[in-house]
Design an enzyme around this catalytic site. Sequence first.
Site, PDB file in Angstrom:
ATOM      1  N   ASN A  11       1.585 -69.232  34.778  1.00  0.00           N
ATOM      2  CA  ASN A  11       1.182 -70.018  33.603  1.00  0.00           C
ATOM      3  C   ASN A  11       0.089 -69.231  32.896  1.00  0.00           C
ATOM      4  OD1 ASN A  11       0.224 -71.841  31.764  1.00  0.00           O
ATOM      5  ND2 ASN A  11      -0.584 -73.293  33.271  1.00  0.00           N
ATOM      6  N   LYS A  13      -1.288 -69.906  30.186  1.00  0.00           N
ATOM      7  CA  LYS A  13      -2.194 -70.782  29.414  1.00  0.00           C
ATOM      8  C   LYS A  13      -2.367 -70.187  28.017  1.00  0.00           C
ATOM      9  CE  LYS A  13      -4.076 -72.331  33.763  1.00  0.00           C
ATOM     10  NZ  LYS A  13      -5.194 -72.870  34.536  1.00  0.00           N
ATOM     11  N   HIS A  99       0.317 -80.714  32.963  1.00  0.00           N
ATOM     12  CA  HIS A  99      -0.739 -79.873  33.546  1.00  0.00           C
ATOM     13  C   HIS A  99      -2.082 -80.603  33.412  1.00  0.00           C
ATOM     14  CE1 HIS A  99      -3.534 -76.614  34.244  1.00  0.00           C
ATOM     15  NE2 HIS A  99      -2.528 -75.981  34.818  1.00  0.00           N
ATOM     16  N   GLU A 101      -4.907 -79.657  32.653  1.00  0.00           N
ATOM     17  CA  GLU A 101      -5.691 -79.344  31.443  1.00  0.00           C
ATOM     18  C   GLU A 101      -5.219 -80.198  30.274  1.00  0.00           C
ATOM     19  OE1 GLU A 101      -5.108 -75.102  31.633  1.00  0.00           O
ATOM     20  OE2 GLU A 101      -6.358 -75.071  33.430  1.00  0.00           O
ATOM     21  N   GLU A 169      -1.517 -79.231  41.993  1.00  0.00           N
ATOM     22  CA  GLU A 169      -2.646 -78.405  41.569  1.00  0.00           C
ATOM     23  C   GLU A 169      -3.921 -79.235  41.606  1.00  0.00           C
ATOM     24  OE1 GLU A 169      -1.242 -74.875  38.971  1.00  0.00           O
ATOM     25  OE2 GLU A 169      -1.576 -76.576  37.647  1.00  0.00           O
ATOM     26  N   GLY A 175      -8.883 -72.275  38.552  1.00  0.00           N
ATOM     27  CA  GLY A 175      -9.800 -71.346  37.891  1.00  0.00           C
ATOM     28  C   GLY A 175     -11.174 -71.267  38.538  1.00  0.00           C
ATOM     29  N   SER A 214      -6.078 -71.256  41.932  1.00  0.00           N
ATOM     30  CA  SER A 214      -6.738 -70.060  42.485  1.00  0.00           C
ATOM     31  C   SER A 214      -5.876 -69.278  43.469  1.00  0.00           C
ATOM     32  CB  SER A 214      -8.085 -70.432  43.129  1.00  0.00           C
ATOM     33  OG  SER A 214      -8.980 -70.929  42.144  1.00  0.00           O
TER      34      SER A 214
HETATM   35  P1  13P Z   1      -5.578 -70.508  38.357  1.00  0.00           P
HETATM   36  O1  13P Z   1      -4.543 -69.784  39.172  1.00  0.00           O
HETATM   37  O2  13P Z   1      -6.201 -69.658  37.305  1.00  0.00           O
HETATM   38  O3  13P Z   1      -6.543 -71.254  39.209  1.00  0.00           O
HETATM   39  O4  13P Z   1      -4.760 -71.642  37.522  1.00  0.00           O
HETATM   40  C1  13P Z   1      -3.879 -72.467  38.177  1.00  0.00           C
HETATM   41  C2  13P Z   1      -3.132 -73.234  37.160  1.00  0.00           C
HETATM   42  O5  13P Z   1      -3.664 -74.112  36.524  1.00  0.00           O
HETATM   43  C3  13P Z   1      -1.714 -72.898  36.940  1.00  0.00           C
HETATM   44  O6  13P Z   1      -1.079 -73.858  36.167  1.00  0.00           O
END
Ligand code: 13P
Length: 252
Positions: A11, A13, A99, A101, A169, A175, A214
């Site tokens: 992803n 983002k 997601h 976010e 997640e 992150g 992560s």
């Molecule tokens: P990270 O791997 O950067 O922690 O992000 C995970 C994520 O949100 C994938 O959708």
Amino acid sequence: MSEIRPLIAGNWKMNGGRREGLKQAGQMARQAARRKGAAAEILICPPAILVPVLRDALAAGAIAIGAQDCHAAAAGAHTGEQSAEMLADAGCSHVIVGHSERRADQGESDAAVRAKAEAAHRAGLTAIVCVGETRAERRRGQALDVVARQLSRSVPKGAAAANTVVAYEPVWAIGTGLVPTVDDVAEMHAMMRARLARRFRAEGRGMRLLYGGSVNAGNAAALLGVAHVNGALVGGASLTAKAFMPIVKAAG
Ligand code: 13P
């Protein structure tokens, strides 16, 4: 039950421009093409505007392409949105929905996420439905309950192994460099598997369950070795071939 083929999904983002995206996609595709008889399926979800730009480069390595969100409607007066049908038309095979976010930034509810997953199915896309607890919820001992609720409310009726992937997640692991213990991941994924199997029978037993948060080259093998972890949803470490391909390799 037949073995579930792992899926390693990236992803991106809101990262990656045209030039850098093409460079990284090309490197990933070349490395993927050299992997003979590899077990894992690979998917990259770039920003939607890059889907037509990267599609062919990724396809050269049999890497699938997906989007990070879709609107629930097929078309209409929804400025700034893309429908699942449009994503399919552009070459996507998958779309991430719900997601954390987006749940946080856009206030997406479980019902909204479910409607997006239904839209994905309507368009012939595989929906990657994201669930996960916050740090406060885990501290309060509510992680399993929160995720169980998200799972039952966000995964639609028509879900099947071929059209739905669930990604666990934990919000606090995204992150941050923090990851749950393998025991905590095992507990969560066992709960999700049991609930999906109860609701969808054989289809629920065959659905892929991804871990995300992560994931990197150093921890991928341990996380992917946990029971009922059928792949990973990778953020930061999916932006370059150098960081991403070792995770693919860890999946076999
Ligand atoms: P990270 O791997 O950067 O922690 O992000 C995970 C994520 O949100 C994938 O959708």
